[in-house]
Design an enzyme around this catalytic site. Structure first.
Site, short mmCIF file in Angstrom:
data_model
loop_
_atom_site.label_atom_id
_atom_site.label_comp_id
_atom_site.label_asym_id
_atom_site.label_seq_id
_atom_site.Cartn_x
_atom_site.Cartn_y
_atom_site.Cartn_z
N GLY A 112 -19.98 -9.69 -0.74
CA GLY A 112 -20.50 -8.46 -0.15
C GLY A 112 -19.95 -8.20 1.23
N CYS A 113 -19.96 -6.90 1.61
CA CYS A 113 -19.60 -6.54 2.97
C CYS A 113 -20.61 -7.15 3.92
CB CYS A 113 -19.59 -5.02 3.13
SG CYS A 113 -18.41 -4.20 2.05
N ALA A 114 -20.19 -7.46 5.12
CA ALA A 114 -21.02 -8.12 6.14
C ALA A 114 -21.36 -9.54 5.74
CB ALA A 114 -22.31 -7.33 6.42
#
Length: 284
Positions: A112-114
């Site tokens: 996932g992003c972040a």
């Protein structure tokens, strides 16, 4: 505009910051940029994780994260959810004494992003899970895409953010955004947990990729349909087929690909007879 229970508020304070810069022509510009800040989640007296988030709905994020990690059980009685804005912490308190020291030792960094994190065995409980065989009408799919893509949002104002929308039939209900798609899903899960919302008649719409993490979280929430305008990973598809999750990706206007649950699609409209996404201010 759809009658959302919760919808994005692009003008909310603290979610964006105006920053000066220069555009491609050399002109001075000022644009809104999404804020991100740490939020440390505690379960009773134990620190669980620090997540980077935009900072809205910290209670839902904490509840959903803990529920999706298997740290909150179905029979848990939640006595309080305390948020301290100055300390940037949220504490979920339960009647049951909890200790997840061993589980916390096993971390998986997600795609996932972040940079999301999950704890313990990602596949735990999926072996015996079978989702309800919920139907999905194409008219619902097209209506949801049309409405959600035109809803005012942080994405349309500032970009650099993901959205997740809980829907029933052709009606979007709860629309959450965050810098990581996993956070947005956890906020939806937290809202469902807090309000005792059923899952078997719901559709989860996400702007992010249909990875194993997204499929697992959706399945563990008990939601039988997952839809995205983005693409798939092979493992995500395998898990969806295993648990009976209807998986729709690459949804753009009337175009989509179904890689799991095609037998549950009801073609109640022809693509040529439904609305095209022709608006100028929407997600591409």
């Amino acid at each position: 505009m759809a009658d959302y229970i919760i919808a994005p508020n692009p003008n909310a304070q603290r979610l964006t910051r105006a920053i000066d810069g220069v555009d491609h022509t050399g002109a001075q510009v000022e644009i809104p940029v999404v804020e991100e800040r740490p939020l440390t989640i505690f379960l009773n007296s134990q620190e669980i994780v620090t997540a980077m988030t935009i900072g809205d709905y910290p209670d839902y994020l904490a509840l959903g994260f803990l529920r999706n990690q298997g740290m909150l059980r179905d029979d848990d009685i939640i006595t309080a959810v305390d948020y301290d804005d100055d300390l940037e912490t949220v504490v979920v308190r339960t009647e049951r004494q909890t200790s997840y020291e061993e589980k916390l030792k096993k971390k998986t960094r997600t795609s996932g992003c972040a940079v999301g994190t999950v704890f313990g065995d990602m596949m735990e409980g999926l072996e015996t899970l079978t989702l309800p065989a919920a139907e999905l009408r194409l008219s619902w799919l097209y209506a949801l895409s049309h409405t959600i893509n035109r809803t005012p949002s942080l994405y349309l104002q500032a970009g650099a953010i993901h959205g997740t929308v809980l829907c029933r039939a052709d009606q979007p209900l709860v629309y959450m955004e965050d810098v990581g798609r996993h956070n947005a899903v956890d906020k939806v899960a937290g809202w469902m947990l807090k309000h005792g919302e059923s899952a078997e008649d719901k559709i989860l719409y996400t702007t992010g990729r249909l990875t194993s993490e997204m499929v697992i979280k959706t399945a563990q929430m008990g939601i039988p349909v997952l839809v995205s305008r983005s693409g798939f990973t092979a493992w995500g598809v395998e898990i969806a087929r295993q648990v009976g999750l209807t998986l729709i990706g690459r949804l753009r206007g009337q175009r989509y690909v179904c890689l799991s649950g095609a037998d549950r699609l009801i073609r109640d409209v022809e693509p040529s007879s439904s609305r095209e996404d022709t608006g100028k201010r929407h997600r591409e």
